[in-house]
Design a protein around this motif. Sequence first.
Motif, short mmCIF file in Angstrom:
data_model
loop_
_atom_site.label_atom_id
_atom_site.label_comp_id
_atom_site.label_asym_id
_atom_site.label_seq_id
_atom_site.Cartn_x
_atom_site.Cartn_y
_atom_site.Cartn_z
N THR A 118 14.19 47.90 16.66
CA THR A 118 15.60 48.21 16.80
C THR A 118 15.85 49.70 16.62
O THR A 118 15.05 50.42 16.01
CB THR A 118 16.47 47.45 15.77
OG1 THR A 118 16.14 47.90 14.45
CG2 THR A 118 16.25 45.94 15.88
N TYR A 119 17.00 50.15 17.16
CA TYR A 119 17.44 51.53 16.90
C TYR A 119 18.96 51.58 17.02
O TYR A 119 19.59 50.69 17.62
CB TYR A 119 16.77 52.52 17.87
CG TYR A 119 17.31 52.50 19.28
CD1 TYR A 119 18.33 53.35 19.68
CD2 TYR A 119 16.82 51.60 20.22
CE1 TYR A 119 18.84 53.33 20.97
CE2 TYR A 119 17.31 51.56 21.51
CZ TYR A 119 18.33 52.44 21.89
OH TYR A 119 18.83 52.41 23.16
N ASP A 120 19.54 52.60 16.45
CA ASP A 120 20.98 52.82 16.50
C ASP A 120 21.35 53.27 17.92
O ASP A 120 20.88 54.32 18.37
CB ASP A 120 21.37 53.89 15.48
CG ASP A 120 22.88 54.10 15.38
OD1 ASP A 120 23.61 53.76 16.34
OD2 ASP A 120 23.32 54.64 14.35
N PRO A 121 22.19 52.53 18.63
CA PRO A 121 22.49 52.90 20.02
C PRO A 121 23.23 54.21 20.18
O PRO A 121 23.32 54.74 21.30
CB PRO A 121 23.35 51.72 20.51
CG PRO A 121 23.93 51.12 19.29
CD PRO A 121 22.88 51.30 18.22
N LEU A 122 23.74 54.77 19.08
CA LEU A 122 24.47 56.03 19.16
C LEU A 122 23.59 57.25 18.89
O LEU A 122 24.10 58.38 18.93
CB LEU A 122 25.66 56.00 18.21
CG LEU A 122 26.89 55.30 18.78
CD1 LEU A 122 27.90 54.97 17.70
CD2 LEU A 122 27.53 56.16 19.88
N ILE A 123 22.32 57.06 18.62
CA ILE A 123 21.41 58.21 18.44
C ILE A 123 20.71 58.44 19.77
O ILE A 123 19.70 57.80 20.09
CB ILE A 123 20.41 57.95 17.30
CG1 ILE A 123 21.17 57.57 16.03
CG2 ILE A 123 19.57 59.20 17.07
CD1 ILE A 123 22.17 58.61 15.55
N ASP A 151 24.91 48.94 13.48
CA ASP A 151 24.71 48.32 14.79
C ASP A 151 23.33 48.72 15.32
O ASP A 151 22.88 49.86 15.14
CB ASP A 151 25.78 48.80 15.77
CG ASP A 151 27.17 48.40 15.33
OD1 ASP A 151 27.30 47.44 14.55
OD2 ASP A 151 28.14 49.07 15.76
N ARG A 152 22.70 47.80 16.02
CA ARG A 152 21.36 48.07 16.54
C ARG A 152 21.19 47.46 17.93
O ARG A 152 21.73 46.40 18.24
CB ARG A 152 20.28 47.48 15.61
CG ARG A 152 20.17 48.14 14.24
CD ARG A 152 19.68 49.57 14.34
NE ARG A 152 19.49 50.19 13.05
CZ ARG A 152 20.41 50.91 12.41
NH1 ARG A 152 21.62 51.06 12.95
NH2 ARG A 152 20.16 51.45 11.24
N LEU A 153 20.43 48.18 18.75
CA LEU A 153 19.89 47.63 19.99
C LEU A 153 18.47 47.19 19.71
O LEU A 153 17.70 47.91 19.04
CB LEU A 153 19.91 48.66 21.11
CG LEU A 153 21.26 48.90 21.79
CD1 LEU A 153 21.14 50.03 22.80
CD2 LEU A 153 21.76 47.63 22.46
N LEU A 154 18.11 46.03 20.22
CA LEU A 154 16.75 45.51 20.07
C LEU A 154 16.03 45.71 21.40
O LEU A 154 16.49 45.22 22.45
CB LEU A 154 16.79 44.03 19.70
CG LEU A 154 15.46 43.29 19.57
CD1 LEU A 154 14.58 43.91 18.49
CD2 LEU A 154 15.70 41.81 19.27
N ALA A 217 32.03 46.98 20.94
CA ALA A 217 32.87 46.05 21.70
C ALA A 217 32.42 45.94 23.14
O ALA A 217 32.66 44.92 23.80
CB ALA A 217 34.33 46.49 21.64
N VAL A 218 31.75 46.97 23.64
CA VAL A 218 31.27 46.99 25.03
C VAL A 218 29.87 46.42 25.15
O VAL A 218 29.58 45.58 26.02
CB VAL A 218 31.31 48.43 25.58
CG1 VAL A 218 30.53 48.54 26.87
CG2 VAL A 218 32.75 48.88 25.78
N LEU A 219 28.97 46.86 24.28
CA LEU A 219 27.56 46.48 24.41
C LEU A 219 27.33 45.00 24.18
O LEU A 219 26.51 44.39 24.88
CB LEU A 219 26.70 47.29 23.43
CG LEU A 219 26.33 48.71 23.86
CD1 LEU A 219 25.56 49.40 22.74
CD2 LEU A 219 25.50 48.70 25.14
#
Length: 248
Positions: A118-123, A151-154, A217-219
């Motif tokens: 995972t990582y922070d989608p805003l970085i 929040d994280r993207l996998l 809210a979008v992702l």
Amino acid sequence: MTSTTTPVVRTLTTPDELGQATTLYRDVFGYTDLRQGASPRLLTALRDNGGSVVGARDGDRVIAFAFGFQATDGTSSYHYSQAAVVHPSHQGCGLGRALKSAQREVALGWGVTRMRWTYDPLIARNAHFNLDVLGAVARWFHGGFYDDGSDRLLVDWDLGIAPGPRVPAQDPPADLGDWARPVPDGDRIWLPIPSDFTALAKRDPLHAARVRTDLAAVLGPLMDDKWAAVSCVPHTPQTALYRLERAL
């Protein structure tokens, strides 16, 4: 004086190396609570039972470290990379990629052909590294993965494909609008984010909080609808740009 060559990343074996690795992990992430770290005993167990515990030394000092373990989501198996850290004095010299490549080799050695993390989608710099440099794909969004605000993207990485840059897409539309506002464009969606969210959060924390809320809210709905993030590149000095495509 820091070496101009990239140190070799290999499996960490000695108690001293493992102890230094756990200290580096806490220091880089700024953890002060011991519950947020990893112990040498845990790393030994992971290393010898299907996991990866890799790092690099500069002389007698561990300056890069990553660890992971075999995992499943109930339908497929993969190697889960929990963390990868590089000492600030050695960042920007290729060690991040070397750590992931070493984990890839360890996972393949255990017979695993995919990796997730995972990582922070805003970085934006991490997004670019994961998606464009390594060629991983962000398929799932998890709001508040660890706690509120995390929040994280996998991402999913096919280890059978050698790491390499992703083929660029066509140019995005000229008018992209505000951060965290998706722009449909045929068979892709463009999604602008701040190029330096950390600086924005320091300069204007309320604005940064709104951007995080808007992006979440979008992702979430986009990825529930089987869109996946395949690229994140610099667009302007203020903006980086995600490209989403339909997940295969």
